[in-house]
Design a protein around this motif. Structure first.
Motif, mmCIF file in Angstrom:
data_model
loop_
_atom_site.group_PDB
_atom_site.id
_atom_site.type_symbol
_atom_site.label_atom_id
_atom_site.label_comp_id
_atom_site.label_asym_id
_atom_site.label_seq_id
_atom_site.Cartn_x
_atom_site.Cartn_y
_atom_site.Cartn_z
ATOM 1 N N GLU A 106 15.295 48.652 -2.276
ATOM 2 C CA GLU A 106 13.949 48.346 -3.122
ATOM 3 C C GLU A 106 13.078 49.196 -2.536
ATOM 4 O O GLU A 106 11.672 48.776 -2.350
ATOM 5 N N GLU A 122 8.341 53.464 -4.953
ATOM 6 C CA GLU A 122 8.481 54.770 -5.432
ATOM 7 C C GLU A 122 7.670 55.812 -4.658
ATOM 8 O O GLU A 122 8.497 56.994 -4.601
ATOM 9 N N CYS A 176 17.955 52.489 -5.863
ATOM 10 C CA CYS A 176 16.509 52.387 -5.716
ATOM 11 C C CYS A 176 15.709 52.583 -7.041
ATOM 12 O O CYS A 176 14.707 51.742 -7.517
ATOM 13 N N LEU A 186 13.817 50.169 -9.534
ATOM 14 C CA LEU A 186 12.313 50.385 -10.059
ATOM 15 C C LEU A 186 12.136 50.308 -11.363
ATOM 16 O O LEU A 186 11.265 49.997 -11.969
ATOM 17 N N ASN A 224 5.872 42.104 -4.555
ATOM 18 C CA ASN A 224 6.510 42.382 -5.633
ATOM 19 C C ASN A 224 7.483 41.357 -6.172
ATOM 20 O O ASN A 224 8.699 41.591 -6.634
ATOM 21 N N ARG A 233 9.705 41.586 -9.334
ATOM 22 C CA ARG A 233 10.718 42.276 -9.507
ATOM 23 C C ARG A 233 11.939 41.987 -8.634
ATOM 24 O O ARG A 233 13.103 42.478 -8.667
#
Length: 214
Positions: A112, A115, A136, A140, A195, A198
């Protein structure tokens, strides 16, 4: 490498896992190179080390960093470091912090990485590192779930918070743009998770009893 555990005093002067790991991965050492040239002096010792360019410690459970090796102050190819983190400031045995470190070539299960950190990494041909970066990127790109006030959710694995509480099911509390979690349907919101939309979780169906109108 296994886990390294320590009390808060061993983290001094750092008070968070992120600050401590940033410091551990930023250093410079003088390396005495053997003299190869004849004559007076010979080559000077070189300075080698590491430098953290950017980092994040998600939920105080996984630390991600873009790290550059340095030689005489010049950065080399930037790679990713991943550290599993255990953080419990109220640990009864006093060992509040533990971590296990690896780099991207070890193919970490945790994928995770933010970015902004991925964007700083240098190109690589290492197969394991490339696979990890792709995972990853897929994570995202995964659409975020819509969280609604009062929703009951169950995370894929238990989450442990800094006050020592560990749980897997929570009730969502929405206050404007802010989202927090409560441990009971009518309890107050006590926890925040970075987050969260997500993360892997499922919605727990709730039976609603409607008032009968005559």
């Amino acid at each position: 490498m296994g886990w390294l555990s320590m009390p808060l005093s061993s983290m001094h002067p750092h008070s968070t896992p992120k600050a401590y790991l940033d410091a551990q991965l930023t250093y410079e050492r003088v390396i005495d190179e053997p003299a190869e040239a004849e004559g007076e002096g010979g080559p000077l010792p070189s300075r080698k080390g590491l430098r953290v360019i950017a980092s994040s410690c998600l939920r105080n459970k996984v630390y991600y960093a873009a790290v550059a090796p340095t030689t005489d102050g010049v950065d080399g190819p930037v790679f990713a470091v991943v550290c599993l983190v255990r953080w419990n400031p109220r640990a009864k045995d006093g060992y509040v912090f533990a971590y296990k470190d690896m780099d991207e070539t070890a193919g970490p299960n945790e994928a995770e990485c933010p970015e902004r950190i991925l964007a700083l990494l240098s190109p690589t041909e290492n197969h394991s590192a490339l696979q990890w970066r792709r995972r990853c990127i897929r994570n995202l790109a995964r659409p975020t779930a819509k969280l609604e006030d009062g929703m009951r959710i169950r995370f894929a694995s238990p989450i442990k918070f800094t006050d020592g509480y560990e749980g897997q099911e929570f009730f969502v509390r929405k206050r404007g743009r802010k989202t927090a979690l409560a441990i009971s349907e009518h309890g107050s919101a006590r926890y925040r998770v970075t987050n969260m939309a997500r993360m892997a979780f499922s919605v727990v169906p709730q039976t609603k009893v409607h008032r009968t109108v005559f």
